[in-house]
Design a protein around this motif. Structure first.
Motif, PDB file in Angstrom:
ATOM      1  N   TYR B  37       0.893  -0.968  -0.148  1.00 30.70           N
ATOM      2  CA  TYR B  37       0.191   0.228   0.239  1.00 30.70           C
ATOM      3  C   TYR B  37       0.791   1.426  -0.087  1.00 30.70           C
ATOM      4  CZ  TYR B  37      -4.121  -2.041   0.856  1.00 30.70           C
ATOM      5  OH  TYR B  37      -5.991  -2.877   1.660  1.00 30.70           O
ATOM      6  N   GLN B  39       0.881   5.198   1.418  1.00 31.57           N
ATOM      7  CA  GLN B  39       0.216   6.509   1.996  1.00 31.57           C
ATOM      8  C   GLN B  39       0.778   8.182   1.303  1.00 31.57           C
ATOM      9  OE1 GLN B  39       0.354   6.465   6.219  1.00 31.57           O
ATOM     10  NE2 GLN B  39      -1.933   7.329   5.897  1.00 31.57           N
ATOM     11  N   MET B  45      -4.234   6.003   1.998  1.00 28.62           N
ATOM     12  CA  MET B  45      -4.767   4.593   1.602  1.00 28.62           C
ATOM     13  C   MET B  45      -4.680   4.164  -0.330  1.00 28.62           C
ATOM     14  SD  MET B  45      -2.644   3.766   4.094  1.00 28.62           S
ATOM     15  CE  MET B  45      -2.597   2.354   4.327  1.00 28.62           C
ATOM     16  N   LEU B  47      -3.734   0.826  -2.489  1.00 29.07           N
ATOM     17  CA  LEU B  47      -3.148  -0.533  -3.160  1.00 29.07           C
ATOM     18  C   LEU B  47      -2.340  -0.180  -4.209  1.00 29.07           C
ATOM     19  CD1 LEU B  47      -3.263  -3.533  -2.202  1.00 29.07           C
ATOM     20  CD2 LEU B  47      -5.020  -3.587  -3.668  1.00 29.07           C
ATOM     21  N   ARG B  50      -0.900  -6.644  -5.198  1.00 29.21           N
ATOM     22  CA  ARG B  50      -1.161  -7.815  -4.241  1.00 29.21           C
ATOM     23  C   ARG B  50      -0.672  -9.000  -4.807  1.00 29.21           C
ATOM     24  NH1 ARG B  50      -7.587  -8.873  -3.792  1.00 29.21           N
ATOM     25  NH2 ARG B  50      -7.258 -10.110  -5.579  1.00 29.21           N
ATOM     26  N   PHE B  91       4.167   0.284   2.642  1.00 30.76           N
ATOM     27  CA  PHE B  91       3.426  -0.385   3.400  1.00 30.76           C
ATOM     28  C   PHE B  91       3.596  -1.850   2.951  1.00 30.76           C
ATOM     29  CE2 PHE B  91       3.882   2.463   7.293  1.00 30.76           C
ATOM     30  CZ  PHE B  91       2.488   3.384   6.802  1.00 30.76           C
ATOM     31  N   PHE B 105       0.502  -4.830   8.386  1.00 30.37           N
ATOM     32  CA  PHE B 105       1.631  -3.722   8.181  1.00 30.37           C
ATOM     33  C   PHE B 105       2.847  -4.019   9.275  1.00 30.37           C
ATOM     34  CE2 PHE B 105      -1.697  -1.317   5.456  1.00 30.37           C
ATOM     35  CZ  PHE B 105      -2.431  -1.767   6.006  1.00 30.37           C
TER      36      PHE B 105
END
Lengths: 114, 115
Positions: B37, B39, B45, B47, B50, B91, B105
């Motif tokens: 993620y 920020q 936040m 994405l 993944r 993160f 996290f």
């Protein structure tokens, strides 16, 4: 057309007060979450709800109480606020609560306890 | 409990260069998901990418790709052709099955992209 919204975005209050943070998602998701981000930016899960049912309740003081009136809303009520509660609180939601689902985050609420 | 470690608190890269952010995790699970993620200063936040643990192929999303080494429990993020808008905290996060789908996290890596 905000997906996950939180109110308020900023909250400044005195120690000992009770406050609430509201979260709403318009994505039709079944699962909602609360995360806390501390002053060092560390994010930690607090609660999650699936279809209004509590499924995660991490080790959080019982001064924190989540309430889900319907599956589109998950509010966070905090009693007797303490200095250590100062943080950014994020609400998130995911479609079905499945582990393949992406979590969508709200903009966060910065809580400052004086 | 799962732990996620990001060993680089801060990194800097010049625009158009490539940078790799490290992440390692500790788990006894065989099936799980890993996420990166972002920020930005706006606090939102977002994405980035993944990876499913059962997939051997590394995930890619445009300029972002991962190097997933399951045996080594390593999940690094490579950002190619870095842009000023990539400046953010990054993160790494872990999700295991039957955990209520909570994200665990790491402590984050602050990335600064310079002109």
């Amino acid at each position: 057309d905000t997906a996950v919204s939180q109110t308020p975005k900023y909250l400044v209050t005195q120690m000992g007060n009770d406050k609430s943070i509201k979260c709403e998602q318009n994505l039709g998701h079944d699962t909602m979450y609360w995360y806390k981000q501390d002053s060092k930016k560390f994010l930690k899960i607090m609660f999650s709800y699936n279809n209004k049912e509590l499924i995660i309740n991490e080790t959080v003081p019982n001064r924190f109480s989540p309430k889900s009136p319907d599956k589109a809303h998950l509010n966070l009520h905090i009693n007797s606020l303490e200095l250590g509660d100062s943080a950014v609180y994020f609400c998130a939601s995911s479609p079905g609560g499945g582990w393949t689902d992406t979590q969508y985050f709200g903009p966060g609420t910065r809580l400052t306890v004086l | 409990a799962q732990t996620v470690t990001q060993s680089q608190p801060e990194m800097s890269v010049q625009e158009a260069e490539t940078v790799t952010l490290s992440c390692t995790y500790d788990t006894s699970e065989s099936n799980y998901y890993l996420f990166w993620y972002k920020q930005p200063p706006s606090r939102q936040m977002i994405l980035v990418i993944r990876q499913e643990a059962y997939k051997q192929q590394n995930a890619t999303e445009n300029r972002f790709s991962v190097n997933f080494q399951k045996a080594a429990k390593s999940f690094s993020l490579k950002i190619s052709d870095s842009q000023l808008g990539d400046t953010a905290m990054y993160f790494c996060a872990f999700m295991k099955l039957n955990s209520g789908y909570a994200l665990n996290f790491g402590k984050g890596t602050s990335l600064l992209v310079t002109p």
